[in-house]
Design a protein around this motif. Structure first.
Motif, PDB file in Angstrom:
ATOM      1  N   PRO A 102      43.309  28.972  35.732  1.00  0.00           N
ATOM      2  CA  PRO A 102      42.863  27.616  35.359  1.00  0.00           C
ATOM      3  C   PRO A 102      41.340  27.575  35.282  1.00  0.00           C
ATOM      4  N   PRO A 103      40.791  26.674  34.513  1.00  0.00           N
ATOM      5  CA  PRO A 103      39.332  26.540  34.447  1.00  0.00           C
ATOM      6  C   PRO A 103      38.754  26.243  35.830  1.00  0.00           C
ATOM      7  N   ALA A 104      37.639  26.883  36.127  1.00  0.00           N
ATOM      8  CA  ALA A 104      36.969  26.621  37.404  1.00  0.00           C
ATOM      9  C   ALA A 104      36.273  25.264  37.353  1.00  0.00           C
ATOM     10  N   VAL A 105      36.138  24.678  38.517  1.00  0.00           N
ATOM     11  CA  VAL A 105      35.367  23.436  38.618  1.00  0.00           C
ATOM     12  C   VAL A 105      33.892  23.778  38.478  1.00  0.00           C
ATOM     13  N   ARG A 106      33.170  22.980  37.700  1.00  0.00           N
ATOM     14  CA  ARG A 106      31.739  23.212  37.492  1.00  0.00           C
ATOM     15  C   ARG A 106      30.925  22.214  38.326  1.00  0.00           C
ATOM     16  N   SER A 107      29.929  22.743  39.018  1.00  0.00           N
ATOM     17  CA  SER A 107      29.036  21.870  39.773  1.00  0.00           C
ATOM     18  C   SER A 107      27.994  21.263  38.832  1.00  0.00           C
ATOM     19  N   ASP A 108      27.162  20.383  39.353  1.00  0.00           N
ATOM     20  CA  ASP A 108      26.142  19.730  38.534  1.00  0.00           C
ATOM     21  C   ASP A 108      25.177  20.731  37.912  1.00  0.00           C
ATOM     22  N   ASN A 109      24.938  21.843  38.621  1.00  0.00           N
ATOM     23  CA  ASN A 109      24.010  22.843  38.090  1.00  0.00           C
ATOM     24  C   ASN A 109      24.708  23.888  37.211  1.00  0.00           C
ATOM     25  N   GLY A 110      26.037  23.684  36.955  1.00  0.00           N
ATOM     26  CA  GLY A 110      26.758  24.555  36.038  1.00  0.00           C
ATOM     27  C   GLY A 110      27.451  25.739  36.671  1.00  0.00           C
ATOM     28  N   TYR A 111      27.309  25.930  37.984  1.00  0.00           N
ATOM     29  CA  TYR A 111      27.950  27.055  38.637  1.00  0.00           C
ATOM     30  C   TYR A 111      29.455  26.821  38.770  1.00  0.00           C
ATOM     31  N   ARG A 112      30.206  27.922  38.601  1.00  0.00           N
ATOM     32  CA  ARG A 112      31.662  27.832  38.742  1.00  0.00           C
ATOM     33  C   ARG A 112      32.059  27.808  40.213  1.00  0.00           C
ATOM     34  N   SER A 113      33.134  27.070  40.489  1.00  0.00           N
ATOM     35  CA  SER A 113      33.677  27.020  41.841  1.00  0.00           C
ATOM     36  C   SER A 113      35.182  27.274  41.762  1.00  0.00           C
ATOM     37  N   TYR A 114      35.623  28.336  42.431  1.00  0.00           N
ATOM     38  CA  TYR A 114      37.030  28.744  42.383  1.00  0.00           C
ATOM     39  C   TYR A 114      37.707  28.486  43.721  1.00  0.00           C
ATOM     40  N   THR A 115      39.045  28.626  43.714  1.00  0.00           N
ATOM     41  CA  THR A 115      39.840  28.483  44.938  1.00  0.00           C
ATOM     42  C   THR A 115      40.701  29.724  45.125  1.00  0.00           C
ATOM     43  N   ALA A 116      41.413  29.754  46.228  1.00  0.00           N
ATOM     44  CA  ALA A 116      42.311  30.875  46.490  1.00  0.00           C
ATOM     45  C   ALA A 116      43.384  30.993  45.405  1.00  0.00           C
ATOM     46  N   LEU A 117      43.740  29.872  44.774  1.00  0.00           N
ATOM     47  CA  LEU A 117      44.745  29.905  43.708  1.00  0.00           C
ATOM     48  C   LEU A 117      44.289  30.798  42.553  1.00  0.00           C
ATOM     49  N   HIS A 118      43.003  30.782  42.252  1.00  0.00           N
ATOM     50  CA  HIS A 118      42.491  31.631  41.182  1.00  0.00           C
ATOM     51  C   HIS A 118      42.648  33.114  41.540  1.00  0.00           C
ATOM     52  N   VAL A 119      42.431  33.445  42.791  1.00  0.00           N
ATOM     53  CA  VAL A 119      42.596  34.830  43.228  1.00  0.00           C
ATOM     54  C   VAL A 119      44.053  35.252  43.092  1.00  0.00           C
ATOM     55  N   HIS A 120      44.954  34.386  43.550  1.00  0.00           N
ATOM     56  CA  HIS A 120      46.380  34.701  43.427  1.00  0.00           C
ATOM     57  C   HIS A 120      46.779  34.872  41.951  1.00  0.00           C
ATOM     58  N   ALA A 121      46.261  34.014  41.089  1.00  0.00           N
ATOM     59  CA  ALA A 121      46.604  34.102  39.670  1.00  0.00           C
ATOM     60  C   ALA A 121      46.103  35.408  39.056  1.00  0.00           C
ATOM     61  N   LEU A 122      44.914  35.830  39.422  1.00  0.00           N
ATOM     62  CA  LEU A 122      44.367  37.083  38.901  1.00  0.00           C
ATOM     63  C   LEU A 122      45.163  38.283  39.389  1.00  0.00           C
ATOM     64  N   ARG A 123      45.523  38.278  40.657  1.00  0.00           N
ATOM     65  CA  ARG A 123      46.338  39.377  41.184  1.00  0.00           C
ATOM     66  C   ARG A 123      47.718  39.384  40.536  1.00  0.00           C
ATOM     67  N   ALA A 124      48.282  38.199  40.350  1.00  0.00           N
ATOM     68  CA  ALA A 124      49.586  38.112  39.691  1.00  0.00           C
ATOM     69  C   ALA A 124      49.504  38.639  38.269  1.00  0.00           C
ATOM     70  N   TYR A 125      48.413  38.328  37.589  1.00  0.00           N
ATOM     71  CA  TYR A 125      48.237  38.810  36.214  1.00  0.00           C
ATOM     72  C   TYR A 125      48.180  40.333  36.166  1.00  0.00           C
ATOM     73  N   ARG A 126      47.508  40.937  37.133  1.00  0.00           N
ATOM     74  CA  ARG A 126      47.425  42.400  37.151  1.00  0.00           C
ATOM     75  C   ARG A 126      48.830  43.019  37.222  1.00  0.00           C
ATOM     76  N   GLY A 127      49.656  42.484  38.110  1.00  0.00           N
ATOM     77  CA  GLY A 127      51.012  43.024  38.233  1.00  0.00           C
ATOM     78  C   GLY A 127      51.858  42.737  37.010  1.00  0.00           C
ATOM     79  N   LEU A 128      51.763  41.510  36.494  1.00  0.00           N
ATOM     80  CA  LEU A 128      52.547  41.159  35.310  1.00  0.00           C
ATOM     81  C   LEU A 128      52.141  41.987  34.105  1.00  0.00           C
ATOM     82  N   ALA A 129      50.824  42.204  33.944  1.00  0.00           N
ATOM     83  CA  ALA A 129      50.353  43.006  32.818  1.00  0.00           C
ATOM     84  C   ALA A 129      50.898  44.421  32.908  1.00  0.00           C
ATOM     85  N   GLY A 130      50.991  44.958  34.128  1.00  0.00           N
ATOM     86  CA  GLY A 130      51.567  46.291  34.295  1.00  0.00           C
ATOM     87  C   GLY A 130      53.050  46.316  34.009  1.00  0.00           C
TER      88      GLY A 130
END
Length: 238
Positions: free
Chosen positions: A27-55
Motif C-alpha cells: 500500500p502507499p506509504a503515509v507521507r509526512s509534511d516534509n514528504g518523507y515516507r512512513s511505513y508500518t509492519a504491514l508493509h514489511v509483511h507484504a514485501l516478505r509475502a511478495y518474495r515468497g509468492l513471486a518464487g
C-alpha cells in the motif's frame, strides 16, 4: 518506519521498496509534511509475502494476488491462497504422471526391435488414434518418413521414440506448447533420458516453488488478518 527500516526488515534495497510501492505490491506509504515516507509492519509483511509468492507463481501473478488480497474478505483471501497450493499440486501430479509414463516406455523400449511402423501400428502401440499422430505431425512434434507414391507414413526408430515421449507427456497433462518446449530441448540420440531429466528438473522446481509459498505463509496471514481488522474498524464519526 522509515524506508531504510523497511528495506532492512524485508531484505530489499531502498530503491526496490520504492519500486514495489509504485507497482502496487505494498500500500502507499503515509507521507509526512516534509514528504518523507512512513511505513508500518504491514508493509514489511507484504514485501516478505511478495518474495515468497513471486518464487511460487512469478512476479506478475504475485502482484495481482497481493492486490486482490488487500481488498478481499478473509474467506476470499484464504480461497485465493488455497488456489495457489492446489495449482502447484496439479502441476506436480502432471509431472509425476508423465514420469511414470516414461518409465513404462523404457520397459517397452528394452523389449522392442527397431523395425519401422506404419501410422496404424504406431497408433495402436501408443493407444491413440491415427488422427492424433497426424495432429502431432502438424505441430512438428513427431516427423515420420514418407514412402510410396501414395505418400504413406512410416515411422523409424527416432520417430517412434519421439512419439512415445509425446504420448507420455500428453498423458501427464502437458499441453501442446509445453510438449513442444520439452521436445525442442531433447537430444535426438537419447530423447527418453533427456525427457526424464527435464521432468526431474521440473519436479525440483515445483518443490522450490512450494517451499517459497510455505515461507510466505505467515506473512500472507499477517496481511490478510490486518486487512480484515482494518475493514472492521469503524471510521470517524460524521
Amino acid at each position: 518506519m522509515r524506508t531504510v527500516d523497511v528495506a532492512r526488515e524485508s531484505g530489499y534495497s531502498v530503491q526496490q521498496v520504492r519500486d514495489l510501492e509504485r507497482l502496487g505490491v505494498i500500500p502507499p506509504a503515509v507521507r509526512s509534511d516534509n514528504g518523507y515516507r512512513s511505513y508500518t509492519a504491514l508493509h514489511v509483511h507484504a514485501l516478505r509475502a511478495y518474495r515468497g509468492l513471486a518464487g511460487a507463481v512469478g512476479p506478475v501473478e504475485a502482484r495481482r494476488l497481493l492486490a486482490e488480497l488487500r481488498t478481499a474478505t478473509i474467506e476470499e483471501a484464504a480461497a485465493a491462497v488455497d488456489g495457489v497450493h492446489a495449482r502447484l499440486a496439479r502441476e506436480r501430479e502432471e509431472a509425476l504422471r508423465a514420469q511414470r509414463a516414461l518409465q513404462g516406455i523404457q520397459a517397452e523400449e528394452d523389449g522392442r526391435d527397431d523395425d519401422p511402423m506404419t501410422i496404424t501400428q504406431l497408433a495402436e502401440a501408443l493407444g491413440v488414434r491415427s488422427s492424433t499422430l497426424r495432429f502431432w505431425e502438424q505441430e512438428g512434434l513427431v516427423l515420420p518418413e514418407r514412402v510410396t507414391t501414395l505418400r504413406a507414413r512410416r515411422y523409424g526408430p527416432a520417430a517412434i521414440g519421439a512419439a512415445r515421449v509425446v504420448a507420455a507427456l500428453r498423458a501427464g497433462g502437458y499441453g501442446i506448447p509445453a510438449v513442444r518446449e520439452v521436445m525442442g530441448s531433447l537430444d535426438g540420440r537419447d530423447g527418453l533420458e533427456d525427457a526424464r531429466r527435464i521432468l526431474r528438473g521440473r519436479l525440483d522446481q515445483l518443490a522450490a516453488r512450494s517451499v517459497a509459498l510455505l515461507r510466505a505463509g505467515a506473512d500472507l496471514a499477517a496481511v490478510v488478518t490486518a486487512v480484515d481488522a482494518m475493514r472492521g474498524t469503524p471510521g470517524p464519526p460524521e
